[in-house]
Design an enzyme around this catalytic site. Structure first.
Site, PDB file in Angstrom:
ATOM      1  CG  ASP A   1      -2.001  -1.099   1.095  1.00  0.00           C
ATOM      2  OD1 ASP A   1      -1.883  -1.947   0.197  1.00  0.00           O
ATOM      3  OD2 ASP A   1      -2.933  -1.126   1.921  1.00  0.00           O
TER       4      ASP A   1
ATOM      5  CG  ASP B   1      -6.709   0.185   0.927  1.00  0.00           C
ATOM      6  OD1 ASP B   1      -6.966  -1.018   1.122  1.00  0.00           O
ATOM      7  OD2 ASP B   1      -7.099   1.092   1.684  1.00  0.00           O
TER       8      ASP B   1
ATOM      9  CG  HIS C   1     -11.117   1.201  -0.491  1.00  0.00           C
ATOM     10  ND1 HIS C   1     -11.077  -0.128  -0.154  1.00  0.00           N
ATOM     11  CD2 HIS C   1     -10.346   1.848   0.434  1.00  0.00           C
ATOM     12  CE1 HIS C   1     -10.320  -0.274   0.923  1.00  0.00           C
ATOM     13  NE2 HIS C   1      -9.850   0.901   1.290  1.00  0.00           N
TER      14      HIS C   1
ATOM     15  CB  SER D   1     -13.245   0.913   5.189  1.00  0.00           C
ATOM     16  OG  SER D   1     -12.694   1.659   4.124  1.00  0.00           O
TER      17      SER D   1
ATOM     18  CG  HIS E   1      -8.548   5.327   2.390  1.00  0.00           C
ATOM     19  ND1 HIS E   1      -9.590   5.119   3.265  1.00  0.00           N
ATOM     20  CD2 HIS E   1      -7.968   4.115   2.213  1.00  0.00           C
ATOM     21  CE1 HIS E   1      -9.624   3.848   3.612  1.00  0.00           C
ATOM     22  NE2 HIS E   1      -8.666   3.202   2.979  1.00  0.00           N
TER      23      HIS E   1
ATOM     24  CE  LYS F   1      -4.205  -4.074   0.954  1.00  0.00           C
ATOM     25  NZ  LYS F   1      -4.925  -2.944   1.544  1.00  0.00           N
TER      26      LYS F   1
ATOM     27  CD  GLU G   1     -11.060  -2.350   5.136  1.00  0.00           C
ATOM     28  OE1 GLU G   1     -10.918  -2.515   3.908  1.00  0.00           O
ATOM     29  OE2 GLU G   1     -10.721  -1.308   5.715  1.00  0.00           O
TER      30      GLU G   1
ATOM     31  CB  CYS H   1      -2.392  -2.945   4.947  1.00  0.00           C
ATOM     32  SG  CYS H   1      -4.120  -2.425   4.781  1.00  0.00           S
TER      33      CYS H   1
HETATM   34  C1  VGL Z   1      -4.949   0.701   5.457  1.00  0.00           C
HETATM   35  C2  VGL Z   1      -6.510   1.704   6.797  1.00  0.00           C
HETATM   36  C3  VGL Z   1      -7.465   1.599   5.813  1.00  0.00           C
HETATM   37  C4  VGL Z   1      -3.540   0.234   5.274  1.00  0.00           C
HETATM   38  C5  VGL Z   1      -5.897   0.585   4.459  1.00  0.00           C
HETATM   39  O1  VGL Z   1      -3.072   0.168   4.129  1.00  0.00           O
HETATM   40  O2  VGL Z   1      -2.871  -0.068   6.296  1.00  0.00           O
HETATM   41  N1  VGL Z   1      -5.279   1.249   6.622  1.00  0.00           N
HETATM   42  N2  VGL Z   1      -7.149   1.040   4.649  1.00  0.00           N
HETATM   43 ZN    ZN Z   2      -8.506   1.158   2.987  1.00  0.00          ZN
END
Ligand code: VGL
Ligand code: ZN
Length: 178
Positions: free
Chosen positions: A10, A52, A54, A60, A71, A94, A101, A133
């Site tokens: 990420d 990530d 989304h 989330s 995000h 993902k 989530e 993550c």
């Molecule tokens: C993440 C919060 C929400 C991460 C992803 O990549 O750690 N944290 N989505």
């Molecule tokens: Zn996320």
């Protein structure tokens, strides 16, 4: 066949300072992560980058009653990688469905199959956020039977205390902290 894989977790614009869900000092590890990508690529390792990814209405997000500001929405600038990946890097998207989530790069993806297919035995994990993550991805890698190493100079957490707890938990689970 590569015996090793580097999993970059990420490393996306929204998780960097100035982004929608910034990891404090997340940008400080960019040079280190780029260096690992180059070094692992050089020795023939498989390079994997999770992202990530989304949908606009992801569960989330605060607007949907979730814990996080919006995000890493698919196709937006905030979802772009901030590290230099080779052309043949395996990109794992993902948490791509509105109602699911997934902190782990293995959850709801074919990452385990890809690694097994390529003959990978050992995985090295870096990226953000350590206690979310990165933690979930490393724990799942252990569960899938891989030998797991955490590159501790190339991870960053959101909260120092939670990050410390996560590292202890990972070590107990059999992850080798480098
Ligand atoms: C993440 C919060 C929400 C991460 C992803 O990549 O750690 N944290 N989505
Ligand atoms: Zn996320």
């Amino acid at each position: 066949m590569p015996e090793e894989a580097l999993i970059v977790v990420d490393m996306q614009r929204d998780f960097m300072p100035g982004g929608a869900l910034p990891v404090p000092d997340g940008d400080k590890i960019i040079p280190k992560v780029n260096e690992y990508i180059r070094k692992f690529k050089e020795k023939g390792a498989l390079i994997v980058a999770t992202r990530d990814w989304h949908p606009e209405n992801h569960i989330s997000f605060k607007e949907q009653g979730g814990p996080w500001p919006k995000h890493c929405v698919q196709g937006t600038e905030g979802a772009e990688f901030v590290v230099e990946l080779p052309e043949d890097a395996v990109i794992i998207s993902k948490a791509t469905e509105p109602d699911k989530e997934a902190y782990s790069g293995f959850e709801g993806t074919n990452l385990a199959e890809i690694l097994r297919e390529k003959g990978v035995k050992r995985v090295y994990v870096c990226g953000v956020a350590t206690e979310y993550c990165v933690r979930a991805t490393a724990l799942d890698a252990v569960k899938h039977g891989f030998e797991v190493y955490l590159l501790s100079d190339a991870v960053k957490g959101i909260n120092p205390e939670d990050e410390k707890k996560a590292l202890e938990e990972l070590e107990k689970a059999g992850v080798k902290i480098l």
